[in-house]
Design a protein around this motif. Structure first.
Motif, PDB file in Angstrom:
ATOM      1  N   LYS A 363       1.842  59.276  31.950  1.00  0.00           N
ATOM      2  CA  LYS A 363       3.259  59.423  32.298  1.00  0.00           C
ATOM      3  C   LYS A 363       3.488  60.698  33.109  1.00  0.00           C
ATOM      4  CE  LYS A 363       6.005  58.084  29.139  1.00  0.00           C
ATOM      5  NZ  LYS A 363       6.825  57.987  27.891  1.00  0.00           N
ATOM      6  N   LYS A 364       2.856  61.794  32.695  1.00  0.00           N
ATOM      7  CA  LYS A 364       3.061  63.067  33.399  1.00  0.00           C
ATOM      8  C   LYS A 364       2.501  63.015  34.820  1.00  0.00           C
ATOM      9  CE  LYS A 364       2.563  68.077  32.786  1.00  0.00           C
ATOM     10  NZ  LYS A 364       4.013  68.308  32.850  1.00  0.00           N
ATOM     11  N   LEU A 365       1.369  62.329  34.975  1.00  0.00           N
ATOM     12  CA  LEU A 365       0.778  62.197  36.308  1.00  0.00           C
ATOM     13  C   LEU A 365       1.528  61.181  37.167  1.00  0.00           C
ATOM     14  CD1 LEU A 365      -3.107  62.267  35.838  1.00  0.00           C
ATOM     15  CD2 LEU A 365      -1.726  63.809  37.229  1.00  0.00           C
ATOM     16  N   GLY A 366       2.280  60.275  36.531  1.00  0.00           N
ATOM     17  CA  GLY A 366       2.960  59.222  37.293  1.00  0.00           C
ATOM     18  C   GLY A 366       1.980  58.215  37.869  1.00  0.00           C
ATOM     19  N   ILE A 367       1.017  57.808  37.054  1.00  0.00           N
ATOM     20  CA  ILE A 367      -0.039  56.920  37.545  1.00  0.00           C
ATOM     21  C   ILE A 367       0.517  55.531  37.835  1.00  0.00           C
ATOM     22  CG2 ILE A 367      -2.123  55.659  36.826  1.00  0.00           C
ATOM     23  CD1 ILE A 367      -3.156  58.163  35.564  1.00  0.00           C
ATOM     24  N   LYS A 368       0.125  55.013  38.993  1.00  0.00           N
ATOM     25  CA  LYS A 368       0.489  53.654  39.397  1.00  0.00           C
ATOM     26  C   LYS A 368      -0.778  52.903  39.764  1.00  0.00           C
ATOM     27  CE  LYS A 368       2.990  51.010  42.921  1.00  0.00           C
ATOM     28  NZ  LYS A 368       3.849  51.081  44.126  1.00  0.00           N
ATOM     29  N   MET A 420      -5.122  53.003  43.068  1.00  0.00           N
ATOM     30  CA  MET A 420      -4.432  53.940  42.198  1.00  0.00           C
ATOM     31  C   MET A 420      -3.786  55.061  42.990  1.00  0.00           C
ATOM     32  SD  MET A 420      -5.608  56.626  39.303  1.00  0.00           S
ATOM     33  CE  MET A 420      -5.153  57.940  40.429  1.00  0.00           C
ATOM     34  N   SER A 421      -2.614  55.461  42.557  1.00  0.00           N
ATOM     35  CA  SER A 421      -1.965  56.662  43.095  1.00  0.00           C
ATOM     36  C   SER A 421      -1.276  57.373  41.942  1.00  0.00           C
ATOM     37  CB  SER A 421      -0.945  56.290  44.184  1.00  0.00           C
ATOM     38  OG  SER A 421       0.064  55.449  43.652  1.00  0.00           O
ATOM     39  N   ASP A 422      -1.058  58.670  42.112  1.00  0.00           N
ATOM     40  CA  ASP A 422      -0.295  59.434  41.124  1.00  0.00           C
ATOM     41  C   ASP A 422       0.438  60.553  41.838  1.00  0.00           C
ATOM     42  OD1 ASP A 422      -2.152  61.481  41.548  1.00  0.00           O
ATOM     43  OD2 ASP A 422      -3.327  61.012  39.767  1.00  0.00           O
ATOM     44  N   ASN A 423       1.012  61.458  41.079  1.00  0.00           N
ATOM     45  CA  ASN A 423       1.809  62.533  41.681  1.00  0.00           C
ATOM     46  C   ASN A 423       0.962  63.518  42.483  1.00  0.00           C
ATOM     47  OD1 ASN A 423       4.068  61.454  40.439  1.00  0.00           O
ATOM     48  ND2 ASN A 423       3.868  62.745  38.614  1.00  0.00           N
ATOM     49  N   LEU A 424      -0.352  63.506  42.258  1.00  0.00           N
ATOM     50  CA  LEU A 424      -1.229  64.465  42.925  1.00  0.00           C
ATOM     51  C   LEU A 424      -1.821  63.931  44.214  1.00  0.00           C
ATOM     52  CD1 LEU A 424      -3.126  65.892  39.814  1.00  0.00           C
ATOM     53  CD2 LEU A 424      -1.167  66.884  41.012  1.00  0.00           C
ATOM     54  N   SER A 425      -2.180  62.637  44.243  1.00  0.00           N
ATOM     55  CA  SER A 425      -2.791  62.075  45.453  1.00  0.00           C
ATOM     56  C   SER A 425      -2.816  60.558  45.378  1.00  0.00           C
ATOM     57  CB  SER A 425      -4.228  62.597  45.632  1.00  0.00           C
ATOM     58  OG  SER A 425      -5.085  62.031  44.653  1.00  0.00           O
ATOM     59  N   ASP A 426      -3.126  59.972  46.522  1.00  0.00           N
ATOM     60  CA  ASP A 426      -3.355  58.528  46.609  1.00  0.00           C
ATOM     61  C   ASP A 426      -4.865  58.319  46.625  1.00  0.00           C
ATOM     62  OD1 ASP A 426      -3.628  55.870  47.240  1.00  0.00           O
ATOM     63  OD2 ASP A 426      -2.172  55.879  48.871  1.00  0.00           O
ATOM     64  N   SER A 427      -5.392  57.597  45.643  1.00  0.00           N
ATOM     65  CA  SER A 427      -6.841  57.404  45.547  1.00  0.00           C
ATOM     66  C   SER A 427      -7.327  56.184  46.307  1.00  0.00           C
ATOM     67  CB  SER A 427      -7.262  57.281  44.071  1.00  0.00           C
ATOM     68  OG  SER A 427      -6.909  58.439  43.358  1.00  0.00           O
ATOM     69  N   ASP A 524       1.074  51.458  28.480  1.00  0.00           N
ATOM     70  CA  ASP A 524       2.145  52.454  28.316  1.00  0.00           C
ATOM     71  C   ASP A 524       1.885  53.670  29.216  1.00  0.00           C
ATOM     72  OD1 ASP A 524       3.080  50.744  26.451  1.00  0.00           O
ATOM     73  OD2 ASP A 524       2.686  52.022  24.705  1.00  0.00           O
ATOM     74  N   GLY A 525       2.919  54.063  29.952  1.00  0.00           N
ATOM     75  CA  GLY A 525       2.829  55.235  30.814  1.00  0.00           C
ATOM     76  C   GLY A 525       2.317  54.945  32.211  1.00  0.00           C
ATOM     77  N   ILE A 526       1.872  53.704  32.480  1.00  0.00           N
ATOM     78  CA  ILE A 526       1.307  53.344  33.785  1.00  0.00           C
ATOM     79  C   ILE A 526       2.222  52.340  34.482  1.00  0.00           C
ATOM     80  CG2 ILE A 526      -0.668  52.350  35.004  1.00  0.00           C
ATOM     81  CD1 ILE A 526      -2.403  53.114  32.625  1.00  0.00           C
ATOM     82  N   LYS A 527       2.540  52.601  35.719  1.00  0.00           N
ATOM     83  CA  LYS A 527       3.300  51.641  36.519  1.00  0.00           C
ATOM     84  C   LYS A 527       2.329  50.601  37.078  1.00  0.00           C
ATOM     85  CE  LYS A 527       6.617  55.190  37.939  1.00  0.00           C
ATOM     86  NZ  LYS A 527       7.175  55.956  39.095  1.00  0.00           N
ATOM     87  N   ILE A 528       2.677  49.332  36.950  1.00  0.00           N
ATOM     88  CA  ILE A 528       1.801  48.239  37.366  1.00  0.00           C
ATOM     89  C   ILE A 528       2.464  47.431  38.475  1.00  0.00           C
ATOM     90  CG2 ILE A 528       0.632  46.117  36.650  1.00  0.00           C
ATOM     91  CD1 ILE A 528      -0.591  48.537  35.348  1.00  0.00           C
ATOM     92  N   GLU A 529       1.670  47.132  39.514  1.00  0.00           N
ATOM     93  CA  GLU A 529       2.122  46.237  40.581  1.00  0.00           C
ATOM     94  C   GLU A 529       1.017  45.214  40.828  1.00  0.00           C
ATOM     95  OE1 GLU A 529       3.374  46.289  45.345  1.00  0.00           O
ATOM     96  OE2 GLU A 529       3.050  48.165  44.260  1.00  0.00           O
ATOM     97  N   ILE A 530       1.390  43.947  40.973  1.00  0.00           N
ATOM     98  CA  ILE A 530       0.424  42.869  41.213  1.00  0.00           C
ATOM     99  C   ILE A 530       0.782  42.170  42.509  1.00  0.00           C
ATOM    100  CG2 ILE A 530      -0.581  40.732  40.317  1.00  0.00           C
ATOM    101  CD1 ILE A 530       0.301  41.679  37.508  1.00  0.00           C
TER     102      ILE A 530
END
Length: 534
Positions: A363-368, A420-427, A524-530
């Protein structure tokens, strides 16, 4: 042949045919068969090509087509299709359209990789991304360096090409050290550089910042690698404060301190520092190239299995880096541009992972996580990742672009990617799953699973992978059973360890396990897109 003599011969500023012909491939080298389609003579190139291929432990034999400007291809069984073209022979306006049409025709005849190698093109030839495992190169830049020595029009009626003997040698070097190894051999992921008497002439601790002479040609070549997505690292026995001051004051240096993804400036052994760098980058030492002027430092790293260059001549070192096998990528991807930032962000992620629960961490990282099913646009990156990953891979299938494209066309298989992406970078793309359906039992078959080394250690594997299993089950409409095939390799312990621990199963050397596909995965805590691309 002695390695020093081999390097001096292959990377010389003035190539000599006699010297090149003295290099012979060893019997244990990988043998490849090349089908050569051409509209001008390739024989002068081929006569020395194995000398350059020997550096990558390759040995080639050739099957030749007749001379044909129209490129009416025959079906020649080979490991590589090489189309050798003098584009100046064509008077058509749309040369790109012609080459794309001919590439499609050859792809219909052969599943092997295709490379077009051109001279004489006045404009860039654009190759369609819809033709898998097909690449195009121009040798014009290399020929321009030779100026008036590039062509020999007097001998063209006899030689079958307007290229001079000298130009043939220089073209053979590019083809044999760069193009063909890029098809058959793994790429290098990181270049590790010493400082003193390598990036510059002089010793920082003795001569001082102002008295060092930069090796600008070497720095220029290394900077190109950085711009193409290569990791650059420093491993130097110096005081770190001195090195920071060096890069601040010496604005004439092409390389800046921020160009280096990871730095080890201390008095530890290079052996330990390189192991530490590999751990930070999450790659194997066999995917690294180490450049140092000290033979003892090179010798002391032998046990790591990395590639090395002895930088005892600044100009020759730049020349070696320019042509060194494994440093050229066949295709560039979006991941090349974000890889460095992603690795730097891993340091902050690691700190957070130690202090937060998995859910709070996500959640803190904003992982998607974005999952794509059968996305043809992602095929080149999938083939690249499957071709180079060694740590988190289950079966070493090494699917080509064409093989993956064909899997997408079948209703009995699918390819699923996770980005994957988060608040720090796009992987970018971090995981690939290749699945099929067993017709008789209607169970899901895992043919390959790989996760990028950059994504490991983020506590995602045990959520992301089962989620992909479920997507595959729904896509192929199987029952909730999956047969996970696996193979033990030299370096895929991380993948096998995850598989064994997640399913509480002791693994044999090679085999499979039969498991249930979960119906619900806690995210929980992860944003999911399909994204389903069909």
């Amino acid at each position: 042949m002695n390695t020093n003599i081999l390097i001096k011969t292959l990377f010389a500023n003035d190539l000599k045919r006699f010297n090149l012909l003295s290099i012979e491939p060893e019997k244990n080298y990988q043998k490849i068969k090349i089908a050569v389609y051409r509209n001008h003579s390739f024989e002068m190139i081929a006569s020395v090509l194995n000398s350059f291929l020997a550096f990558s432990e390759l040995s080639a034999e050739y099957i030749y087509s007749s001379y044909d400007d129209s490129l009416n291809f025959q079906q020649l069984n080979a490991d590589l299709n090489l189309i050798w073209l003098d584009v100046a022979r064509y008077k058509m306006d749309d040369i790109s359209g012609f080459i794309n049409e001919r590439a499609q025709a050859l792809r219909g005849l052969s599943d092997s990789p295709i490379i077009f190698i051109c001279i004489g093109n006045k404009t860039e030839i654009i190759l369609s991304n819809n033709i898998p495992d097909c690449y195009i190169f121009s040798l014009n830049q290399e020929l321009n360096l030779l100026k008036d020595d590039a062509f020999d029009l007097i001998k063209e009626p006899y030689s079958g090409t307007r290229l001079s003997n000298k130009a043939s040698l220089y073209c053979a070097r590019v083809i044999g050290l760069q193009y063909i190894p890029a098809v058959f051999k793994p790429i290098i992921k990181a270049v590790i550089l010493d400082l003193d008497n390598t990036l510059y002439q002089g010793i920082l601790g003795e001569d001082g910042v102002d008295c060092l002479l930069p090796n600008l040609e070497l720095q220029k070549e290394v900077k190109k690698l950085k711009d193409n997505g290569m990791f650059l690292c420093l491993a130097s026995k110096n005081e770190e404060s001195d090195v920071i001051e060096l890069f601040k004051k010496r604005t004439d240096f092409i390389l800046r301190l921020e160009d280096f993804t990871a730095i080890r400036v201390n008095w530890n052994s290079k052996y330990e520092n390189i192991k530490s760098l590999a751990h930070e980058l999450n790659i194997g030492t066999d995917a690294m190239l180490f450049i140092d002027d000290n033979p003892a430092e090179i010798e002391n790293t032998n046990g790591l299995g990395l590639k090395t260059i002895l930088a005892n001549d600044s100009n020759q070192t730049a020349q070696i880096v320019k042509y060194y096998p494994g440093l050229m990528k066949l295709k560039k991807s979006n991941e090349d541009l974000i890889r460095d930032k992603d690795i730097r962000a891993n340091k902050e992620r690691s700190i957070m992972a130690k202090t937060l629960s998995p859910q709070d961490y996500f959640k803190k990282l904003g992982i998607k996580l974005c999952f794509s099913i059968n996305d043809v646009a992602k095929i080149p990156r999938c083939a690249e990742l499957l071709g180079k990953t060694n740590q988190f891979i289950l079966n070493y299938q090494r699917y080509s672009e064409l093989e993956l494209t064909n899997l997408l066309k079948s209703d009995k298989s699918c390819v699923i990617t996770a980005s994957m992406s988060d608040n720090l970078s796009d992987s970018g793309i971090i995981a690939i799953l290749v699945l099929s359906k067993d017709i008789e039992s209607n169970i899901l078959i895992l043919n390959e699973l790989t996760v990028s080394c950059r994504a490991l250690g983020r506590n995602l594997e045990s959520i992301m992978i089962p989620f992909m299993f479920k997507l595959g089950k729904d896509k192929l409409q199987t029952i909730d059973k999956i047969k996970i095939n696996y193979k033990k390799g030299e370096r895929n312990t991380p993948a096998l360890k995850w598989l064994s621990e997640f399913y509480n199963n002791n693994l044999e050397k090679n085999g499979y396990i039969l498991c249930s596909v979960p119906n619900e995965i806690i995210t929980d805590g992860i944003k999911i897109e399909i994204v389903n691309n069909e």
